[in-house]
Design a protein around this motif. Structure first.
Motif, short mmCIF file in Angstrom:
data_model
loop_
_atom_site.label_atom_id
_atom_site.label_comp_id
_atom_site.label_asym_id
_atom_site.label_seq_id
_atom_site.Cartn_x
_atom_site.Cartn_y
_atom_site.Cartn_z
N LEU A 113 -30.30 13.49 2.56
CA LEU A 113 -28.94 13.49 3.10
C LEU A 113 -27.98 14.21 2.16
O LEU A 113 -27.10 14.95 2.60
CB LEU A 113 -28.47 12.05 3.34
CG LEU A 113 -29.16 11.31 4.48
CD1 LEU A 113 -28.74 9.84 4.49
CD2 LEU A 113 -28.86 11.96 5.82
N ALA A 114 -28.15 14.00 0.85
CA ALA A 114 -27.30 14.67 -0.13
C ALA A 114 -27.54 16.18 -0.10
O ALA A 114 -26.59 16.97 -0.14
CB ALA A 114 -27.58 14.11 -1.52
N LYS A 115 -28.79 16.58 -0.01
CA LYS A 115 -29.14 18.00 0.02
C LYS A 115 -28.52 18.69 1.23
O LYS A 115 -28.03 19.82 1.15
CB LYS A 115 -30.66 18.16 0.05
CG LYS A 115 -31.14 19.59 0.11
CD LYS A 115 -32.66 19.63 0.15
CE LYS A 115 -33.16 21.06 0.31
NZ LYS A 115 -34.62 21.10 0.40
N GLU A 116 -28.51 18.00 2.37
CA GLU A 116 -27.96 18.55 3.61
C GLU A 116 -26.45 18.39 3.72
O GLU A 116 -25.84 18.85 4.68
CB GLU A 116 -28.63 17.88 4.81
CG GLU A 116 -30.12 18.17 4.90
CD GLU A 116 -30.82 17.33 5.95
OE1 GLU A 116 -30.15 16.49 6.62
OE2 GLU A 116 -32.04 17.51 6.11
N GLY A 117 -25.84 17.70 2.74
CA GLY A 117 -24.40 17.48 2.77
C GLY A 117 -23.98 16.51 3.85
O GLY A 117 -22.86 16.57 4.36
N ARG A 118 -24.86 15.59 4.22
CA ARG A 118 -24.60 14.65 5.32
C ARG A 118 -24.17 13.27 4.84
O ARG A 118 -24.01 12.37 5.66
CB ARG A 118 -25.83 14.54 6.21
CG ARG A 118 -26.09 15.85 6.95
CD ARG A 118 -27.32 15.84 7.82
NE ARG A 118 -27.49 14.60 8.54
CZ ARG A 118 -28.67 14.11 8.92
NH1 ARG A 118 -29.77 14.78 8.64
NH2 ARG A 118 -28.75 12.99 9.58
N LEU A 119 -23.96 13.09 3.54
CA LEU A 119 -23.45 11.80 3.06
C LEU A 119 -21.95 11.75 3.32
O LEU A 119 -21.27 12.78 3.31
CB LEU A 119 -23.73 11.64 1.56
CG LEU A 119 -25.18 11.37 1.20
CD1 LEU A 119 -25.35 11.36 -0.32
CD2 LEU A 119 -25.65 10.05 1.77
N PRO A 120 -21.40 10.57 3.54
CA PRO A 120 -19.97 10.46 3.87
C PRO A 120 -19.05 10.57 2.65
O PRO A 120 -17.88 10.27 2.75
CB PRO A 120 -19.88 9.07 4.50
CG PRO A 120 -21.00 8.31 3.89
CD PRO A 120 -22.10 9.31 3.67
N PHE A 121 -19.58 11.00 1.52
CA PHE A 121 -18.77 11.19 0.31
C PHE A 121 -19.39 12.30 -0.51
O PHE A 121 -20.51 12.73 -0.29
CB PHE A 121 -18.67 9.91 -0.52
CG PHE A 121 -19.89 9.03 -0.44
CD1 PHE A 121 -21.06 9.39 -1.08
CD2 PHE A 121 -19.87 7.86 0.29
CE1 PHE A 121 -22.19 8.59 -0.99
CE2 PHE A 121 -20.99 7.05 0.37
CZ PHE A 121 -22.15 7.42 -0.28
N GLU A 122 -18.63 12.79 -1.47
CA GLU A 122 -19.05 13.92 -2.30
C GLU A 122 -20.05 13.48 -3.37
O GLU A 122 -19.86 12.45 -4.01
CB GLU A 122 -17.83 14.53 -2.97
CG GLU A 122 -18.14 15.70 -3.86
CD GLU A 122 -16.92 16.23 -4.58
OE1 GLU A 122 -17.06 17.25 -5.25
OE2 GLU A 122 -15.84 15.62 -4.47
N CYS A 123 -21.09 14.27 -3.57
CA CYS A 123 -22.04 14.06 -4.66
C CYS A 123 -21.75 15.09 -5.74
O CYS A 123 -21.57 16.27 -5.45
CB CYS A 123 -23.48 14.26 -4.18
SG CYS A 123 -24.06 12.94 -3.15
#
Length: 109
Positions: free
Chosen positions: A38-48
């Motif tokens: 999810l982080a790799k795809e930018g699909r988390l609801p917040f910034e990593c």
């Protein structure tokens, strides 16, 4: 196999920045591979934020997503540490009514 989920009390005691795995993954109840995908795809609801090879998330963003931080309009959960009514989760949270609505306890006043 996923790690056991974090309790509300554990989430509220986190430092300012937390690692994506295991902390954020456990808070969201997701497996390690899922949370990294999810982080790799930018699909988390917040910034990593990437620091070296590790990925981190601001705790305030995690709290806001989970509804543990009061909103600017005053609506938000009221949390107390400790157990409530036999609940050994470590914290008792009750969501505040949305702005413009009156709860049953305040309507009888």
């Amino acid at each position: 196999m996923t790690a056991p989920a974090l309790t509300i009390a554990e989430i509220l005691d986190l430092p300012a920045v937390v690692p994506l795995w295991p902390t954020v993954g456990r808070a969201l109840g997701q497996a390690e591979s899922t949370i990294y995908q999810l982080a790799k795809e930018g699909r988390l609801p917040f910034e990593c934020v990437r620091l070296g090879r590790r990925r981190y998330v601001r705790t305030v963003d995690l709290h806001r997503f989970l509804g543990l931080v009061p909103q600017e309009n005053g609506a938000g959960p009221a949390c107390e540490a400790g157990s409530a009514a036999g609940n050994d989760e470590g914290a008792a949270c009750e969501a505040a009514p949305p702005v413009g609505q009156v709860s049953a306890s305040t309507a009888s006043r």
